[in-house]
Design a protein around this motif. Structure first.
Motif, mmCIF file in Angstrom:
data_model
loop_
_atom_site.group_PDB
_atom_site.id
_atom_site.type_symbol
_atom_site.label_atom_id
_atom_site.label_comp_id
_atom_site.label_asym_id
_atom_site.label_seq_id
_atom_site.Cartn_x
_atom_site.Cartn_y
_atom_site.Cartn_z
ATOM 1 N N GLY A 45 3.295 5.338 3.067
ATOM 2 C CA GLY A 45 4.185 6.496 2.957
ATOM 3 C C GLY A 45 3.635 7.745 3.638
ATOM 4 O O GLY A 45 4.347 8.733 3.798
ATOM 5 N N ASN A 46 2.366 7.699 4.061
ATOM 6 C CA ASN A 46 1.771 8.842 4.775
ATOM 7 C C ASN A 46 1.987 8.766 6.285
ATOM 8 O O ASN A 46 1.666 9.709 7.001
ATOM 9 C CB ASN A 46 0.247 8.899 4.559
ATOM 10 C CG ASN A 46 -0.123 9.168 3.115
ATOM 11 O OD1 ASN A 46 0.739 9.189 2.252
ATOM 12 N ND2 ASN A 46 -1.405 9.364 2.865
ATOM 13 N N MET A 47 2.486 7.629 6.763
ATOM 14 C CA MET A 47 2.592 7.456 8.224
ATOM 15 C C MET A 47 3.892 8.084 8.702
ATOM 16 O O MET A 47 4.844 7.411 9.093
ATOM 17 C CB MET A 47 2.545 5.967 8.574
ATOM 18 C CG MET A 47 1.312 5.276 8.018
ATOM 19 S SD MET A 47 1.259 3.521 8.455
ATOM 20 C CE MET A 47 0.509 3.631 10.059
ATOM 21 N N SER A 57 7.881 4.704 -3.761
ATOM 22 C CA SER A 57 9.015 5.629 -3.600
ATOM 23 C C SER A 57 8.766 6.616 -2.463
ATOM 24 O O SER A 57 9.706 7.164 -1.895
ATOM 25 C CB SER A 57 9.272 6.372 -4.908
ATOM 26 O OG SER A 57 8.147 7.179 -5.181
ATOM 27 N N ASN A 58 7.477 6.802 -2.086
ATOM 28 C CA ASN A 58 7.217 7.785 -1.023
ATOM 29 C C ASN A 58 7.639 7.293 0.367
ATOM 30 O O ASN A 58 7.571 8.044 1.333
ATOM 31 C CB ASN A 58 5.748 8.228 -1.033
ATOM 32 C CG ASN A 58 4.781 7.099 -0.701
ATOM 33 O OD1 ASN A 58 5.201 5.971 -0.426
ATOM 34 N ND2 ASN A 58 3.489 7.395 -0.739
ATOM 35 N N LEU A 59 8.078 6.027 0.472
ATOM 36 C CA LEU A 59 8.562 5.561 1.779
ATOM 37 C C LEU A 59 9.764 6.372 2.245
ATOM 38 O O LEU A 59 10.050 6.454 3.441
ATOM 39 C CB LEU A 59 8.952 4.074 1.730
ATOM 40 C CG LEU A 59 7.867 3.016 1.802
ATOM 41 C CD1 LEU A 59 8.433 1.714 2.346
ATOM 42 C CD2 LEU A 59 6.688 3.444 2.645
ATOM 43 N N PRO A 97 0.808 -1.221 0.000
ATOM 44 C CA PRO A 97 0.000 0.000 0.000
ATOM 45 C C PRO A 97 0.848 1.280 0.000
ATOM 46 O O PRO A 97 1.697 1.468 0.876
ATOM 47 C CB PRO A 97 -0.800 -0.097 1.302
ATOM 48 C CG PRO A 97 -0.364 -1.320 1.996
ATOM 49 C CD PRO A 97 0.794 -1.916 1.288
ATOM 50 N N GLU A 98 0.583 2.112 -0.980
ATOM 51 C CA GLU A 98 1.309 3.369 -1.107
ATOM 52 C C GLU A 98 1.045 4.294 0.096
ATOM 53 O O GLU A 98 1.880 5.082 0.489
ATOM 54 C CB GLU A 98 0.858 4.065 -2.396
ATOM 55 C CG GLU A 98 1.753 5.199 -2.807
ATOM 56 C CD GLU A 98 1.389 5.671 -4.209
ATOM 57 O OE1 GLU A 98 1.548 6.872 -4.474
ATOM 58 O OE2 GLU A 98 0.946 4.834 -5.012
ATOM 59 N N GLU A 99 -0.142 4.112 0.700
ATOM 60 C CA GLU A 99 -0.558 4.982 1.814
ATOM 61 C C GLU A 99 0.369 4.867 3.024
ATOM 62 O O GLU A 99 0.382 5.747 3.880
ATOM 63 C CB GLU A 99 -1.993 4.662 2.233
ATOM 64 C CG GLU A 99 -3.055 5.108 1.245
ATOM 65 C CD GLU A 99 -3.065 4.293 -0.038
ATOM 66 O OE1 GLU A 99 -2.472 3.188 -0.047
ATOM 67 O OE2 GLU A 99 -3.638 4.766 -1.024
HETATM 68 C C1 LIG Z 1 -1.822 9.510 1.402
HETATM 69 O O1 LIG Z 1 -0.917 9.977 0.445
HETATM 70 C C2 LIG Z 1 -1.421 9.968 -0.848
HETATM 71 C C3 LIG Z 1 -0.261 10.330 -1.744
HETATM 72 O O2 LIG Z 1 0.741 9.355 -1.636
HETATM 73 C C4 LIG Z 1 -2.588 10.933 -0.929
HETATM 74 O O3 LIG Z 1 -3.094 10.961 -2.238
HETATM 75 C C5 LIG Z 1 -3.658 10.480 0.036
HETATM 76 O O4 LIG Z 1 -4.719 11.397 0.083
HETATM 77 C C6 LIG Z 1 -3.098 10.314 1.417
HETATM 78 N N1 LIG Z 1 -4.087 9.657 2.241
HETATM 79 C C7 LIG Z 1 -4.357 10.045 3.466
HETATM 80 C C8 LIG Z 1 -5.398 9.229 4.182
HETATM 81 O O5 LIG Z 1 -3.813 10.968 4.012
#
Ligand SMILES: *[C@@H]1O[C@H](CO)[C@@H](O)[C@H](O)[C@H]1NC(C)=O
Ligand SMILES: *[C@@H]1O[C@H](CO)[C@@H](O)[C@H](O)[C@H]1NC(C)=O
Ligand SMILES: *[C@@H]1O[C@H](CO)[C@@H](O)[C@H](O)[C@H]1NC(C)=O
Ligand SMILES: *[C@@H]1O[C@H](CO)[C@@H](O)[C@H](O)[C@H]1NC(C)=O
Ligand SMILES: *[C@@H]1O[C@H](CO)[C@@H](O)[C@H](O)[C@H]1NC(C)=O
Length: 354
Positions: free
Chosen positions: A299-301, A320-322, A295-297
């Protein structure tokens, strides 16, 4: 964007106000009590620290225990407040803490240290003011976590981990509304078929039920999600399953540690999971049979320090966002089908352990 800091400000003001009220309360109470105890000491110079019926409760509790190594040899004499592992309130002399950690979690070579075992006598109920109970690392083979613990309403801290308790976790524990810390991990065959009782413990900050079988509990997610103060949640090796494909804990905004490793999910990993828990520092979901795209998400943590994803069936590239996870120190993703270079990650996070 501007709303969050406002809320926080408001919250901290409320906290300060409650704190001030609390201080007033404690202060007021203290004055009354210290004057009464000083008048008592005028009457009788030999003020004994320990309250007699609480001493009896401790003696009764000890009588049920087996203590081959004589760990409780100091439990004699009148002043039970001086006994090893016993602490009394300096305000009112009530026993508030029982710290009987056994040391059996660190065996010497292959030999477990001699520790406390035997019975858990309900004589403990005499300690009405008990706030803290640590019986971890002992050997209560075949003994059940006692139901009567649920009647010690002042308890804030219970650690019965690694003490070989067995059987059903009594739902009476749900009556302990002051509980902040509950650790029942690594017993010897403990289980809970219905954990609804947990949802009443709304002040809980630390919950560890690792190795407690929750295999019959399908609705654990909504129950756990009712504990908004949780900072640490460890449910490793609990035979957890889920009826939904969506692992979400939206209320746990203070959560810093989440360990769901070694369970039986075998479900598809999806983008709308708990990746939104941005205060998480430690996440372990290894050995679960999770499958799907990495999961790309994740990378948001951005608070994450340790991330364990190993031994699942994740596929695809490492996003890559990791490299944005600049606090990350540990990243385990082995035993998956992930490809892609981690060189970039390394360059950005040179101290990373992989
Ligand atoms: C997580 O990051 C993605 C980009 O990588 C963004 O589009 C998305 O809205 C973010 N999700 C949350 C839940 O913050
Ligand atoms: C619970 O107890 C175990 C074993 O004693 C320990 O390793 C673990 O860190 C404790 N869990 C929490 C949340 O403190
Ligand atoms: C404690 O909990 C049990 C089971 O959840 C319940 O039946 C009982 O009435 C409770 N007792 C008190 C004193 O609240
Ligand atoms: C976990 O619990 C089982 C019993 O359900 C026990 O046999 C096993 O030794 C425990 N594992 C650990 C690591 O304590
Ligand atoms: C990653 O692996 C899959 C097959 O497992 C392959 O189709 C894909 O081309 C690989 N991607 C890269 C960049 O190596």
């Amino acid at each position: 964007m501007e709303k969050a800091p406002m809320d926080k400000l408001l919250l901290s003001n409320i906290h300060i106000m409650t704190l001030a009220a609390l201080l007033l309360l404690i202060h007021g109470k203290g004055v009354v009590e210290s004057s009464s105890s000083s008048s008592y000491s005028h009457l009788d110079d030999t003020v004994i620290g320990c309250i007699a019926h609480e001493r009896s409760a401790l003696v009764g509790f000890k009588a049920g225990l087996s203590d081959p190594a004589n760990l409780l040899s100091s439990w004699k004499g009148d002043d039970c407040c001086k006994w090893k592992g016993v602490r009394c309130s300096s305000r009112n002399n009530h026993v508030v803490k029982l710290d009987l950690w056994g040391g059996g979690c660190d065996p010497i070579g292959d030999v477990r240290r001699q520790v406390l075992g035997g019975k858990m006598s309900s004589s403990l109920l005499g300690l009405r003011h008990l706030q803290y109970l640590d019986l971890s690392c002992n050997g209560f083979y075949g003994v059940q976590v006692p139901e009567f613990l649920g009647s010690l309403h002042k308890l804030r801290y219970i650690d019965l981990s690694e003490s070989s308790f067995t059987g059903n976790i009594p739902p009476q524990l749900g009556n302990l509304s002051n509980l902040r810390y509950l650790n029942l991990s690594y017993g010897a065959g403990t289980y809970s078929k219905d954990i609804t009782w947990l949802s009443q413990l709304t002040s809980l900050e630390h919950l560890d039920l690792s190795n407690v079988s929750l295999s019959a509990t399908v609705h654990w997610l909504p129950v756990v999600n009712m504990l908004p103060s949780l900072k640490v949640l460890r449910l490793s090796n609990c035979y957890l399953r889920t009826s939904s494909t969506s692992l979400q804990l939206p209320n746990l905004t203070s959560l810093e540690t989440l360990d769901l490793s070694h369970n039986s999910f075998y479900t598809h990993i999806t983008p709308n999971w708990f990746w939104g828990l941005t205060s998480l520092k430690y996440l372990d979901i290894s050995s679960n049979g999770f499958h799907g795209q990495f999961p790309e998400e994740i990378g948001n943590m951005t608070s994450i320090v340790e991330l364990y994803l190993s031994s699942n069936d994740l596929v695809g590239m490492i996003p890559s966002n990791l490299k944005n996870l600049c606090s990350m120190e540990v990243f385990f993703a082995y035993e998956n089908n992930i490809n892609g270079s981690i060189t970039e990650l390394f360059l950005r996070l040179p101290s990373l352990i992989i």
